[in-house]
Design an enzyme around this catalytic site. Structure first.
Site, PDB file in Angstrom:
ATOM      1  N   ARG A 308       1.090  -1.205  -0.157  1.00  0.00           N
ATOM      2  CA  ARG A 308       0.059  -0.145   0.199  1.00  0.00           C
ATOM      3  C   ARG A 308       1.223   1.367  -0.110  1.00  0.00           C
ATOM      4  O   ARG A 308       2.023   1.047   0.667  1.00  0.00           O
ATOM      5  CB  ARG A 308      -0.854   0.160   0.880  1.00  0.00           C
ATOM      6  N   GLU A 337      -2.439   7.761  -5.058  1.00  0.00           N
ATOM      7  CA  GLU A 337      -2.382   6.775  -6.128  1.00  0.00           C
ATOM      8  C   GLU A 337      -4.088   8.061  -6.806  1.00  0.00           C
ATOM      9  O   GLU A 337      -4.352   8.025  -6.232  1.00  0.00           O
ATOM     10  CB  GLU A 337      -2.355   5.785  -6.764  1.00  0.00           C
ATOM     11  N   HIS A 355       0.403   0.253 -11.052  1.00  0.00           N
ATOM     12  CA  HIS A 355      -0.167  -0.650  -9.804  1.00  0.00           C
ATOM     13  C   HIS A 355       0.014  -1.791 -10.468  1.00  0.00           C
ATOM     14  O   HIS A 355      -1.501  -2.022 -10.630  1.00  0.00           O
ATOM     15  CB  HIS A 355      -1.363   0.350  -8.928  1.00  0.00           C
TER      16      HIS A 355
END
Length: 424
Positions: A308, A337, A355
């Site tokens: 994360r 993000e 990601h």
């Protein structure tokens, strides 16, 4: 197939495109759903279906669509090019009648969306993700909405990406690739892109759960790395594996690998040559890697994060990378993000990818299938699968999936029944 152009439709309508069996767009059907001042492009599958299920994004594969359609659902897939839908976008997709929604981790699923879904008659939602930090589970529970997630299919895929980031950072692969593409290579040089050897070095793991342990196994078997890990819980199975593998190496005349369970995160950071982060994200792990902890790491260490983004203080990391040019990082996730903190993208000693830890075909199609089955199972009144660590029966494309919801995180709070253990 995407529809290249849209016919004119009222501003308060969505433009629906029904897709024929041959992938051709039939006549557009403007349907009043909200007073939203824009149009979102949707694909409709099985328009006569009795249960309306919305997917906020197109997802890989077709099995998930087929499972919903075969169960009598009208499936509406938002294929708008907009990368991230905001709350108003999703509310408009839900409209005034919706039974279930498959959402994405980029969306903010809180009180506003769950109350909208409940008013529309819906009671099923699933994230196409194992994590659900973007979901207010308590709000969903208050409105009687089941929240599904998609565990069990990301372990090896995510671990492989973490390993790829480790290798890319250690051997300066991205720097060298850019150098070649820029036409700068004029011949072999002794000091050209000298990187770090991994064999026999010390691997640090923060969070030795399924993904952390899988990544560690790859690095131990591939590079004979010794491991030091920190976790709130003892990873007994992992420890036994490392011990057994060490004994095997010793029997072959090789130096055995070893494991150490650290008492603190700091103990790991001080000795590890590579540190890979695999914790959950909560109040205790937010900015786990801050200025102080980064300063404890070796000057030529490698930091990897495929867990994360907010577990790293990204601004502190940028400063650390600038001040320590031999320190390297490999990042799949970011604090804010889809944005990176200023300066991060310009640094040569960091590898950044968007990601993609779960982005293998098998995993992403599996995630789509599990998300669809979470929604379908709740709409059909199925019980919840009792073992989220064993979801293979749902992923077998040659068999019908069990009549169960694969994984519902608020099943207990909603009082949902559990799939009988005798059926497993």
């Amino acid at each position: 197939p995407l529809i290249p152009s849209l016919p004119e439709a009222p501003c308060s309508s969505f433009v629906f495109q029904e897709i024929s069996a041959f992938g051709e767009a039939k006549e557009a059907l403007p349907i009043e759903l909200s007073a939203m001042a824009s149009k979102l492009l949707l694909q409709i599958h099985n328009p006569a279906g009795a249960l309306r299920v919305v997917s906020t994004k197109a997802m890989p594969g077709t099995r998930w669509i087929n499972l919903l359609v075969d169960a009598g659902c009208r499936v509406e897939v938002c294929v708008e090019e907009k990368s991230i839908l905001n709350v108003d976008d999703v509310k408009s997709l839900i409209g005034n009648r919706c039974d279930g929604v498959i959402g994405q981790l980029t969306e903010n699923w809180g009180e506003e969306l769950f109350s909208t879904l409940k008013r529309a008659g819906g009671h099923a939602f699933s994230n196409m993700a194992v994590g659900f930090n973007n979901v207010d589970v308590d709000a969903a529970t208050r409105h009687g909405v089941a929240v599904g997630n998609t565990p069990g299919v990301l372990t090896e895929t995510t671990a492989e990406l973490a390993a790829a980031l480790t290798l890319a950072a250690a051997r300066r692969v991205v720097e060298a690739d850019s150098f070649m593409r820029a036409g700068k290579y004029e011949g072999w040089l002794p000091n050209l892109f000298v990187g770090n050897l991994l064999k026999g070095q010390t691997l640090g793991i923060i969070g030795a759960g399924r993904i952390g342990s899988a990544y560690a196994r790859m690095m131990i078997e591939g590079f004979k790395m010794n491991v030091i890990y920190y976790d709130l819980y003892q990873a007994t199975r992992f420890e036994k594996y490392v011990t057994a593998y060490g004994e095997f190496l010793k029997s072959q005349g090789e130096v055995p690998v070893t494991w150490t369970r650290a008492q603190t995160v700091e103990d790991v950071l001080r000795v590890a040559d590579v540190v890979s982060l695999h914790p959950v994200l909560d109040k205790t792990t937010y900015h786990l890697m801050n200025k102080e902890r980064l300063s404890l790491m070796k000057k030529e260490a490698i930091l990897v994060n495929a867990s994360r983004g907010p577990v790293i203080d990204e601004e502190a990391l940028v400063r650390h990378l600038k001040e320590n040019p031999m320190f390297r990082a490999g990042l799949d996730v970011f604090e804010d993000e889809p944005f990176m903190k200023p300066g991060l993208g310009e640094l040569p000693n960091v590898v950044v990818v968007p990601h993609i830890a779960s982005a293998s075909k098998w995993t992403r199609e599996g995630m789509a299938t599990l998300a669809a089955l979470n929604v379908l199972g709740k709409l059909k009144g199925y019980p919840v699968w009792s073992n989220a660590n064993n979801l293979e029966p749902f992923l077998d494309e040659n068999a019908m999936p069990p009549a169960a919801c694969p994984s519902v995180v608020n099943a207990k709070a909603l009082g949902l029944s559990i799939y009988s253990a005798s059926k497993l």
